[in-house]
Design an enzyme around this catalytic site. Sequence first.
Site, PDB file in Angstrom:
ATOM      1  CB  SER A  12      42.094  41.416  40.568  1.00 10.35           C
ATOM      2  OG  SER A  12      43.425  41.231  40.131  1.00 10.35           O
ATOM      3  CG  ASN A  27      51.161  42.008  33.288  1.00  9.27           C
ATOM      4  OD1 ASN A  27      50.544  41.633  32.296  1.00  9.27           O
ATOM      5  ND2 ASN A  27      51.583  41.160  34.211  1.00  9.27           N
ATOM      6  CB  SER A  38      44.939  49.038  39.959  1.00 12.95           C
ATOM      7  OG  SER A  38      44.143  47.889  40.095  1.00 12.95           O
ATOM      8  CG  HIS A  46      48.440  49.191  43.280  1.00 13.40           C
ATOM      9  ND1 HIS A  46      49.595  48.456  43.075  1.00 13.40           N
ATOM     10  CD2 HIS A  46      47.439  48.465  42.750  1.00 13.40           C
ATOM     11  CE1 HIS A  46      49.295  47.339  42.441  1.00 13.40           C
ATOM     12  NE2 HIS A  46      48.001  47.310  42.230  1.00 13.40           N
ATOM     13  CB  THR A  66      31.516  51.173  54.258  1.00 14.30           C
ATOM     14  OG1 THR A  66      30.349  50.662  54.904  1.00 14.30           O
ATOM     15  CG2 THR A  66      31.761  52.595  54.717  1.00 14.30           C
ATOM     16  CB  CYS A 121      49.686  34.823  37.722  1.00 18.49           C
ATOM     17  SG  CYS A 121      49.358  35.811  39.183  1.00 18.49           S
TER      18      CYS A 121
END
Length: 387
Positions: free
Chosen positions: A71, A151, A199, A201, A237, A328
């Site tokens: 995202s 997706n 991504s 994950h 960081t 969504c």
Amino acid sequence: MIGRYFDYNATTPLHPLVSEVMTQALDTYGNPSSVHNVGMSAKDAVVSARQQIAAFLQCEPDELYFTSGGSESNNWVIKGYLNRWSGSPFHAVSSVIEHPSVRDTLRYWCQSAGGEVTFVPVDEIGCISAQKVIDAIRPDTKLITIMLANNETGVIQPIQEIAAAAKSRGIFFHTDAVQAVGKMPIRLQELGVDALSFSIHKLCGPKGVGGLYVNKAYALEPLIHGGGQEMGLRSGTENVVSLIGAAEACRVAQMDMAFVQAKLFAYKHRIIDQLRLLVPNLKVNGPMGSGCTLANTINIGIPGIRGEALAAYLDQRFGIAVSVGSACSSNQEKKLSYVLQEMGLDEDEIRSSVRISMGAFTNESDVGYFLQCMEHSLVHFYHCMPS
């Protein structure tokens, strides 16, 4: 409980090898921006992770930027590229089935900067026509962004053809590959895109880390200012331990991909064939061919049964996790999948649909258990229906 998990498109279990290297990396606690030995050790780990992930994607390390996930990557590439056109007319092309992080960002940017966006429709199986994308191009088109794989349905889009058309016209082309990376081979040079989001994950790696590939011929403006990390374009960081895990997740995905995808295609056809015996009027939302859909994703409609009710029953009665699609939605009141709406499904068809998504840890026993539980659930629901 992993064997009862059939929602890999939402997220994936952490691979044991990834967990192992991340645990070992906990002692790498330095700040990569520090110049002492502890900091340099952390910096070396980040450099190594970037090299490994770049090799996985077949791009140069200096074309790869780490982010918090897909995202953020989608937001950054759209805002960071279109920002240069603020104050002058610009046009963008996308599709009606993009992830909200693309759709909503485009709408926001057009409203705030005065641009326009054309959302290209899909056909009844969720495919985007490359020709319709090309036909939507205008003289002031600056950006095209089309997802690589959806997706909800797993449909793979004709990205190479669209990318070639964009390149011939000098238009920046981005693809959201969050659902594709790790599930199908990605060769950036063959794909021909200028930017790609992903991504970790989604491929059995840690949450909160992802990336953005950008062809070195293009420059983005920063989305996050202040610290100078990520070659001065994304401050903050670095999440060193997660990046080490991300590199390992990519290594494992590359090593296992051919085997995993072959078994998942077999499971996919087994599930659909078995469910069709139980439900002759079963509706498959999307194509079935190996070249046009992800191996792991099944989206089906079971007439007469609410998808939400079926998902809840499978979870509560058998501990099986499936999804009813995207939370969504363009219709928040009814919470209908806008992807299925754009494919032409009516409200009843959408409400009867569930998404089943498998992954690296799914095996024959899991599929057998799932089918037994589905048969029990169908008998339960159809028996409870008024005659």
